[in-house]
Write an enzyme that holds these catalytic residues in place. Structure first.
Site, PDB file in Angstrom:
ATOM      1  N   TYR A 154       0.861  -1.185   0.000  1.00  0.00           N
ATOM      2  CA  TYR A 154       0.000   0.000   0.000  1.00  0.00           C
ATOM      3  C   TYR A 154       0.891   1.227   0.000  1.00  0.00           C
ATOM      4  O   TYR A 154       1.846   1.316   0.780  1.00  0.00           O
ATOM      5  CB  TYR A 154      -0.882   0.005   1.260  1.00  0.00           C
ATOM      6  CG  TYR A 154      -1.784   1.213   1.391  1.00  0.00           C
ATOM      7  CD1 TYR A 154      -2.797   1.458   0.471  1.00  0.00           C
ATOM      8  CD2 TYR A 154      -1.623   2.110   2.447  1.00  0.00           C
ATOM      9  CE1 TYR A 154      -3.638   2.562   0.616  1.00  0.00           C
ATOM     10  CE2 TYR A 154      -2.459   3.210   2.591  1.00  0.00           C
ATOM     11  CZ  TYR A 154      -3.466   3.432   1.662  1.00  0.00           C
ATOM     12  OH  TYR A 154      -4.297   4.520   1.799  1.00  0.00           O
ATOM     13  N   ASP A 249       9.325   3.024  -0.195  1.00  0.00           N
ATOM     14  CA  ASP A 249       8.262   3.654   0.583  1.00  0.00           C
ATOM     15  C   ASP A 249       8.457   3.232   2.038  1.00  0.00           C
ATOM     16  O   ASP A 249       8.081   2.124   2.439  1.00  0.00           O
ATOM     17  CB  ASP A 249       6.890   3.224   0.055  1.00  0.00           C
ATOM     18  CG  ASP A 249       5.752   3.911   0.815  1.00  0.00           C
ATOM     19  OD1 ASP A 249       6.041   4.568   1.847  1.00  0.00           O
ATOM     20  OD2 ASP A 249       4.594   3.779   0.387  1.00  0.00           O
ATOM     21  N   LYS A 277       4.348   9.030   9.293  1.00  0.00           N
ATOM     22  CA  LYS A 277       4.177   8.394  10.607  1.00  0.00           C
ATOM     23  C   LYS A 277       5.196   8.858  11.650  1.00  0.00           C
ATOM     24  O   LYS A 277       5.048   9.932  12.206  1.00  0.00           O
ATOM     25  CB  LYS A 277       4.165   6.869  10.450  1.00  0.00           C
ATOM     26  CG  LYS A 277       2.998   6.397   9.551  1.00  0.00           C
ATOM     27  CD  LYS A 277       2.822   4.893   9.564  1.00  0.00           C
ATOM     28  CE  LYS A 277       1.907   4.417   8.460  1.00  0.00           C
ATOM     29  NZ  LYS A 277       0.549   4.177   8.836  1.00  0.00           N
TER      30      LYS A 277
HETATM   31  N1  PLP Z   1       2.852   4.166   2.347  1.00  0.00           N
HETATM   32  C1  PLP Z   1       2.855   3.230   3.304  1.00  0.00           C
HETATM   33  C2  PLP Z   1       3.894   2.160   3.277  1.00  0.00           C
HETATM   34  C3  PLP Z   1       1.902   3.250   4.315  1.00  0.00           C
HETATM   35  O1  PLP Z   1       1.903   2.305   5.266  1.00  0.00           O
HETATM   36  C4  PLP Z   1       0.931   4.280   4.309  1.00  0.00           C
HETATM   37  C5  PLP Z   1      -0.117   4.327   5.338  1.00  0.00           C
HETATM   38  O2  PLP Z   1      -0.324   3.422   6.104  1.00  0.00           O
HETATM   39  C6  PLP Z   1       0.976   5.230   3.286  1.00  0.00           C
HETATM   40  C7  PLP Z   1       1.941   5.148   2.322  1.00  0.00           C
HETATM   41  C8  PLP Z   1      -0.030   6.332   3.253  1.00  0.00           C
HETATM   42  O3  PLP Z   1       0.220   7.222   4.297  1.00  0.00           O
HETATM   43  P1  PLP Z   1      -0.961   8.176   4.847  1.00  0.00           P
HETATM   44  O4  PLP Z   1      -1.966   7.272   5.472  1.00  0.00           O
HETATM   45  O5  PLP Z   1      -0.263   9.088   5.793  1.00  0.00           O
HETATM   46  O6  PLP Z   1      -1.506   8.904   3.650  1.00  0.00           O
END
Ligand code: PLP
Length: 437
Positions: A154, A249, A277
């Site tokens: 994700y 990511d 986060k």
């Molecule tokens: N990338 C990863 C690996 C994530 O775990 C998340 C959210 O859990 C995101 C992107 C998206 O971040 P946000 O929820 O702050 O938009």
């Protein structure tokens, strides 16, 4: 099935139920992010009144040991005094100016220090925004369109990334989202996680079109799935050989699995990194960064446009700095690692004694488990997990005051507040939950 699991909760949840009913009148599904709604496990989502250390307390005054920790954002636990003080002091000076502050440079410098592959950083307000902006930059830098991602990873909810996107999407059973056009999705190629041969094939077929490969270097959004030996190094080799960029990511793993994230643990230097986060200490934040030559393409230094009213918000910067400084203290990551490992080993042991097949793992401050009798290496194997059994186990834990993520396809987290006593209490709850579920 999942909906009836909570028919006899041992805790009162009346106020949560009433608030959820009222929320559903004015908020779609009653929540502001889908997985909070307990669709994967049934029952009433708990409305939280407060948190402290390793605990959250709901509006019915039930107190839970929390392994969600705002989906990984709180490695110090809830309401850590250093973070509260930093936010309070900053709030007294103002909450947002729309003009630069020293805090932004301080946090950016700290990130470049702990992640040597990140020479420059741009702050945004969410992980979604960080990924969306990094992809735009990758496409601009390479003058190519195609992005390769992996099933079950994700990367936020930008249109082009809502393809085989794990967690919330998996839990809801939405393979793709309505509203995402074919155009937006057609430049995204999705491959099985951990399959280097699939990546090799796509580069040999379409190498000249691929702008970037984006990956969760440790996948956390289909449950915790570790990269196979050589997978990340292989991605580095193949992207470099084909003129494509490698994007890690690390929104979830950054400053959580190690100070310098998964790239430190595995010794790989990606071209671009996305963060969120932990670096915001529980306030809304995201960031993308990487090679200086790439980052200098971002406006106003370069032509790739990206902006934000609340980007680099001083409250978020102050909370992030306070969090990162606490984590820099000796022994912090070792303590997270020890707690995660104890939970993963402990749950595996409880399962073995109960004769239940599970797969459990841990890395840094993340851990996870699947009700699955075979190794979980990708999304296909993750999806073979027994989600009905997970739902029963989840509710047995909740009744024992242990709050796990309400989906089989999520990782669990620990904080520095999860001491040996908290871990021992949790394992006792797991032992009983296996008996009950
Ligand atoms: N990338 C990863 C690996 C994530 O775990 C998340 C959210 O859990 C995101 C992107 C998206 O971040 P946000 O929820 O702050 O938009």
């Amino acid at each position: 099935m999942a909906g009836s699991i909570e028919a006899t909760p041992t805790r009162t949840t009346q106020r949560s139920a009433a608030l959820f009913a009222e929320a559903q009148r004015v908020i779609p599904g009653g929540v502001n992010s889908p997985v909070r709604a307990f669709h994967g496990v049934g029952g009433t989502p708990r409305f939280i009144a407060r948190g402290y250390g390793a605990y959250i307390v709901d509006v019915d005054n039930n107190e839970y040991l929390d392994y969600v920790l705002s989906w990984g954002a709180l490695p110090l636990g809830h309401a850590h005094p250093a973070v509260v003080e930093a936010i309070t002091k900053q709030a007294e000076r103002g909450t947002s100016y729309g003009a630069p502050t020293e805090l932004e440079t301080e946090l950016a410098a700290l990130i470049t220090e702990v992640m040597p592959a990140v020479a420059m950083v741009r702050f945004v307000s969410s992980g979604t925004e960080a990924v969306m902006s990094a992809l735009r930059l990758a496409r601009a830098a390479t003058e190519r369109s195609v992005i390769v991602k992996f099933e079950g990873c994700y990367h936020g909810h930008a249109d082009s990334m809502l393809v085989s996107a794990g967690s919330g999407v998996a839990t809801l059973g939405l393979p793709d989202s309505p509203g995402v056009t074919h155009g937006a999705a057609s430049d995204t190629v999705t491959l099985p996680f951990n399959s280097l041969s699939a990546v090799e094939r796509v580069f040999s077929d379409r190498g000249g079109e691929i702008a970037a490969v984006i990956v969760e270097p440790i996948a956390g959004n289909m449950g915790l799935v570790l990269p196979a030996h050589g997978f990340l190094a292989g991605l580095r080799r193949l992207t470099s050989a084909n003129g494509a960029l490698l994007i890690f990511d690390e929104v979830m793993t950054g400053a959580r699995v190690a100070r310098g994230g998964a790239q430190e643990l595995y010794g790989i230097a990606p071209d671009l990194t996305t963060l969120g986060k932990v670096i915001g200490g529980g306030l809304p934040v995201g960031a993308y960064g990487g090679r200086a030559d790439l980052m200098r393409l971002v406006a106003p230094a370069g032509p790739v446009y990206q902006a934000g009213t609340l980007s680099g918000n001083p409250l978020a910067m102050a909370a992030g700095l306070a969090t990162m400084r606490e984590l820099a203290k000796p022994g912090a990551y070792e303590a997270l690692r020890v707690a995660s490992r104890a939970l993963a080993d402990g749950i595996a042991d409880c399962a073995r004694r109960a004769g239940v097949a599970i797969q459990a793992g841990a890395v840094g401050g993340m851990w996870g488990f699947f009700f699955n009798d075979g190794p979980v290496i990708d999304y296909t194997s993750a999806k073979r997990s027994d989600t009905a059994r997970f739902a029963r186990f989840f509710h047995a834990c909740l009744n024992g005051d242990v709050y796990l993520a309400p989906s089989q396809f999520e990782a669990c987290f620990v904080s520095l507040a999860h001491d040996a006593d908290a871990v021992a209490r949790t394992l006792e709850v797991f032992r009983r939950a296996f008996e009950q579920s």
